[in-house]
Scaffold this active site. Structure first.
Site, PDB file in Angstrom:
ATOM      1  CE  LYS A 215      -6.248   6.817  -3.962  1.00 21.06           C
ATOM      2  NZ  LYS A 215      -5.571   5.652  -4.277  1.00 21.06           N
ATOM      3  CD  GLU A 264       3.860   3.262  -5.221  1.00 19.48           C
ATOM      4  OE1 GLU A 264       3.442   4.163  -5.990  1.00 19.48           O
ATOM      5  OE2 GLU A 264       3.482   4.474  -3.549  1.00 19.48           O
ATOM      6  CD  GLU A 308      -7.427   3.813  -0.706  1.00 18.44           C
ATOM      7  OE1 GLU A 308      -5.633   4.419  -1.018  1.00 18.44           O
ATOM      8  OE2 GLU A 308      -7.455   4.414   0.192  1.00 18.44           O
ATOM      9  CD  GLU A 443      -3.793   4.609   5.647  1.00 16.88           C
ATOM     10  OE1 GLU A 443      -3.604   4.603   4.593  1.00 16.88           O
ATOM     11  OE2 GLU A 443      -5.005   4.526   5.779  1.00 16.88           O
TER      12      GLU A 443
END
Length: 461
Positions: A215, A264, A308, A443
């Protein structure tokens, strides 16, 4: 109070002049708007302010002026350098029991080795400040502290001057009108290197299919051009008003404001316990409650997003196993719903091992796979090669700690660098083997939306 504290100061004047002394004094005040206090410092401290509010709205911090500035230009040991400087400064603190702990606030760059000639030129690898005037609103109680770091023999006189200035700032915040209700007027939106981003996503997807990485997070930026200069307090007002479920932050330096509303948390330390959040995998919000629920269920069952999310859970849990005991973490992710987007979310907590400070955890956790990739060293090199931009403090740790070791850092996403009559907005996404460039591009617009809206911009014109 003044007489007692002056006595404390005078007792410590006998310390040798070359020794730094760190004094603080706290008063409780009637509740005032934190943004009004922030704005009160505009004329004298326009480049020396910060703002922080945690996601559950139980703590707000505002800093005005610089009692001390701790920076690092290092690439390898910047976290330790800031930690050591703060530990040394904290050891010089002289305070009464009733006074609040002084706060150190600031952030780190995402990757100090990828610095390019960019809008981030004035920001070092790490930049932290101890404010001269510190407002804290915690659980409904409002206090304002004066912090003085000095080697001078005239500390008593300096502190009296700071008291007068504190009273001036409080008066301005309490009596002056503050109503930044009108959003900025956006003249144009420039997509920076859009074609490079599309090609980077395509190339990285192929590299992952070829087994070079699992990733890689690829980000991009847009630039807003405004009719007039945008004030820092206006930007903070609108982003905090519209994104109430998020962490709100603002850090000024050399005429620029780095600000945002991030969902976050990277790490929180409270009385020896550490808390973090695994946030990765995302989907939009529905136009109706039914559609919203369906999208949430789709996200929970989507293999790409679950993979993910697993990368992040795996990495953060390994860090906690290294630095903590008594660890607690649910087995399945939940949904975190904020205004424009919903994420997969897994909380984790543990008890800190002795000798571990918040900067040790920040270093170990940055960047999580949600912002860097897997494996990190490989993804870092791919990001440097393919992304072709300086992230600056975007997607990096920003937050605070105090002289007792408590503190909290968030991941600075959903953010922008405001620079007078222009602003740079940043967004990215995790690229895996089945990523499609168009979907990733779309996105990023969802992730641009919170800051874009706060600054008066609109999607699709």
């Amino acid at each position: 109070m003044k007489q007692n504290f002056t006595t404390v100061l005078e007792k410590n004047i006998e310390i040798k002049k070359e020794h730094v002394r760190f004094f603080t004094e706290t008063i409780e005040v009637a509740r005032i708007s934190p943004l009004s206090f922030f704005e009160a410092g505009d004329s004298h401290y326009n480049n020396e302010r910060f703002y922080w509010q945690n996601a559950d709205n139980t703590l707000t911090l505002v800093g005005i002026g610089h009692a001390s500035v701790l920076t690092s230009e290092a690439t390898d040991n910047r976290f330790k350098e800031i930690s050591t400087k703060w530990e040394k400064l904290s050891a010089a603190l002289i305070k009464e029991d009733k006074d609040m702990e002084p706060v150190l606030f600031g952030g780190f760059s995402f990757d100090p080795e990828s610095v390019k000639d960019s809008e981030w030129n004035e920001f070092p690898s790490a930049h932290f400040v101890v404010p001269s005037f510190q407002l804290v609103i915690k659980n409904g109680k409002t206090t304002i502290s004066i912090n003085l770091v000095t080697e001078s023999e005239n500390a008593v006189f300096q502190f009296d001057q700071l008291r007068d200035e504190r009273d001036r700032l409080i008066h301005i915040a309490q009596v002056n009108d503050f109503n930044p209700s009108v959003k900025p007027t956006v003249l144009s939106i420039d997509e920076r290197a859009k074609e490079n981003y599309i090609q980077a996503v395509t190339d990285v997807t192929n590299q992952i299919k070829n087994g070079e990485a699992e990733k890689v997070v690829i980000a991009r930026a847009i630039k807003l051009n405004f009719e007039n200069e945008v004030s820092a307090v206006s930007a903070l007002h609108h982003i905090s008003n519209e994104q109430q479920e998020s962490y709100h932050f603002g850090l000024q330096k050399d005429g620029q404001l780095f600000f945002g509303a991030t969902p976050e948390r990277l790490i929180e330390v409270t009385k020896g316990r550490a808390f973090s959040a695994c946030v990765a995998g995302s989907i939009g919000r529905g136009k109706t409650a039914v559609e919203d629920r369906e999208l949430g269920e789709e996200l929970l069952g989507d293999n790409k997003n679950r993979v993910e999310h697993h990368y992040v859970v795996d990495m953060i849990s390994r860090v906690f196993n290294e630095f903590c005991t008594d660890i607690s973490m649910p087995k399945m992710p939940k949904l975190m719903k904020i205004r424009d987007i919903q994420h997969l979310f897994t909380p984790i907590e543990g008890k800190l091992e002795k000798g571990v400070d918040i900067f040790s955890l920040v270093e170990a956790l940055h960047p999580t796979p949600a912002l860097g990739g897997v494996p990190y060293e490989t993804s870092k090199m791919i990001i440097r090669e393919k992304e072709n931009m300086d992230r600056g403090y975007y997607a990096a740790p920003i937050g605070w700690t105090d002289t007792l070791g408590n503190g909290e850092f968030a991941v600075a996403i959903r953010s922008a660098l405001l620079d007078g009559d222009k602003a740079y907005l940043y967004a990215g996404g995790g690229i895996v083997a089945d990523s499609e460039a168009k979907n990733e591009y779309d996105e990023t617009w969802v992730k641009f939306r919170p800051v874009l809206r706060a600054l008066g911009g609109k999607l699709n014109g």
